[in-house]
Design an enzyme around this catalytic site. Structure first.
Site, PDB file in Angstrom:
ATOM      1  N   GLU A   1       0.820  -1.216   0.000  1.00 29.35           N
ATOM      2  CA  GLU A   1       0.000   0.000   0.000  1.00 29.35           C
ATOM      3  C   GLU A   1       0.849   1.259   0.000  1.00 29.35           C
ATOM      4  O   GLU A   1       0.371   2.339   0.346  1.00 29.35           O
ATOM      5  CB  GLU A   1      -0.927  -0.012   1.215  1.00 29.35           C
TER       6      GLU A   1
ATOM      7  N   LYS B   1     -11.875   4.928   4.866  1.00 34.23           N
ATOM      8  CA  LYS B   1     -11.045   5.879   4.137  1.00 34.23           C
ATOM      9  C   LYS B   1     -10.627   5.293   2.787  1.00 34.23           C
ATOM     10  O   LYS B   1     -10.109   4.176   2.719  1.00 34.23           O
ATOM     11  CB  LYS B   1      -9.788   6.214   4.948  1.00 34.23           C
TER      12      LYS B   1
ATOM     13  N   HIS C   1      -6.076   2.284  -0.875  1.00 36.67           N
ATOM     14  CA  HIS C   1      -5.389   3.279  -1.690  1.00 36.67           C
ATOM     15  C   HIS C   1      -5.299   2.805  -3.139  1.00 36.67           C
ATOM     16  O   HIS C   1      -4.974   1.647  -3.394  1.00 36.67           O
ATOM     17  CB  HIS C   1      -3.971   3.534  -1.165  1.00 36.67           C
TER      18      HIS C   1
END
Length: 262
Positions: free
Chosen positions: A103, A182, A155
């Site tokens: 990530e 998120k 992400h």
């Protein structure tokens, strides 16, 4: 949004404006503590995000590595605890994040679960859990059992998923049991930024957890300043060194936040 309040003391709640999270990155825990004190004293800062993946990669949790290097053998967990206590001392809530190499971070993938478990043991305000990890469900449950809030994250470093893909990802992540969701994307055009902001707005309206939507890089700077207008519960800003491309200073973000409706 039908509100499900995350475990305290995360300051993410509808109608209060986006929280400002300041990442703390440093080559040593002692330097991290120094930077945390400086960030905690800055105006407008709501949360400190301590990134420990570089410390893990450097052998913090592996006493054998330090012994082989000729340094005194110290319990890595104890060293981590000492550093955390200093970082948390100013009283600003601390989010502890382990970013894996997959990530974009430093933590070897095969050490990720161990590192997050060590983070949970600190009993911070919250820990970050990467949704793409095989161990995500177990780590989210472990944090919940320990009374630690969770930010589940994903992400997209190369591009921006489609609106449909983002809608689906937000929904799946919200169903994971995490307290905050998120998603950060890499836009290739202003249209990509609008795609991210639109998905964030829909998620904030329909899901029962706070959501954070970020478009990274220079193109995405507007999402860091005005994401709260589209339902994003928090934004990441810098006091000193940042952790991702396009981050602005906490002072800049706080000024813009003060002019926007809440």
């Amino acid at each position: 949004m039908t509100s499900r309040t995350p475990l305290s003391p995360l300051p993410f709640s509808p109608g209060t404006g986006p929280a400002i999270i300041v990442p703390i990155l440093a080559p040593t825990p002692a330097e991290a503590a120094d930077r945390a004190r400086a960030a905690a004293a800055a105006a407008g800062v709501d949360v400190l995000e301590w990134r420990i993946d570089e410390h893990v990669a450097g052998g913090l949790l592996d006493a054998g590595v330090r012994e082989a290097a000729g340094t005194p053998e110290v319990d890595g967990s104890a060293e981590l605890r000492t550093a955390y206590d200093e970082i948390a001392a100013p009283g600003v809530p601390v989010l502890v994040t382990v970013r894996s190499q997959t990530e974009g971070g430093h933590c070897p993938d095969d050490r990720y679960a161990e590192a997050v478990e060590a983070a949970i043991a600190l009993r911070p305000a919250a820990v970050d859990v990467e949704m793409g990890r095989e161990e995500a469900g177990r780590l989210l449950a472990a944090a919940s059992d320990a009374g630690v809030s969770t930010v589940v994250s994903a992400h997209a470093w190369e591009a921006t998923p489609t609106a449909q893909e983002l809608d689906a990802a937000f929904a799946v992540m919200a169903g994971s049991g995490a307290d905050v969701v998120k998603i950060a994307v890499t836009p290739q055009s202003t249209a990509d930024v609008l795609t991210l902001l639109g998905a964030t707005a829909r998620a904030a309206e329909s899901l029962d957890v706070p959501v954070i939507g970020i478009a990274m890089g220079e193109l995405g700077r507007v999402s860091r300043l005005c994401g709260g207008e589209f339902g994003s519960a928090a934004t990441f800003a810098t006091v000193g060194e940042g952790s991702a491309p396009g981050q602005m200073t906490a002072e800049q973000v706080a000024v813009v936040r003060s002019y926007l409706p809440r």
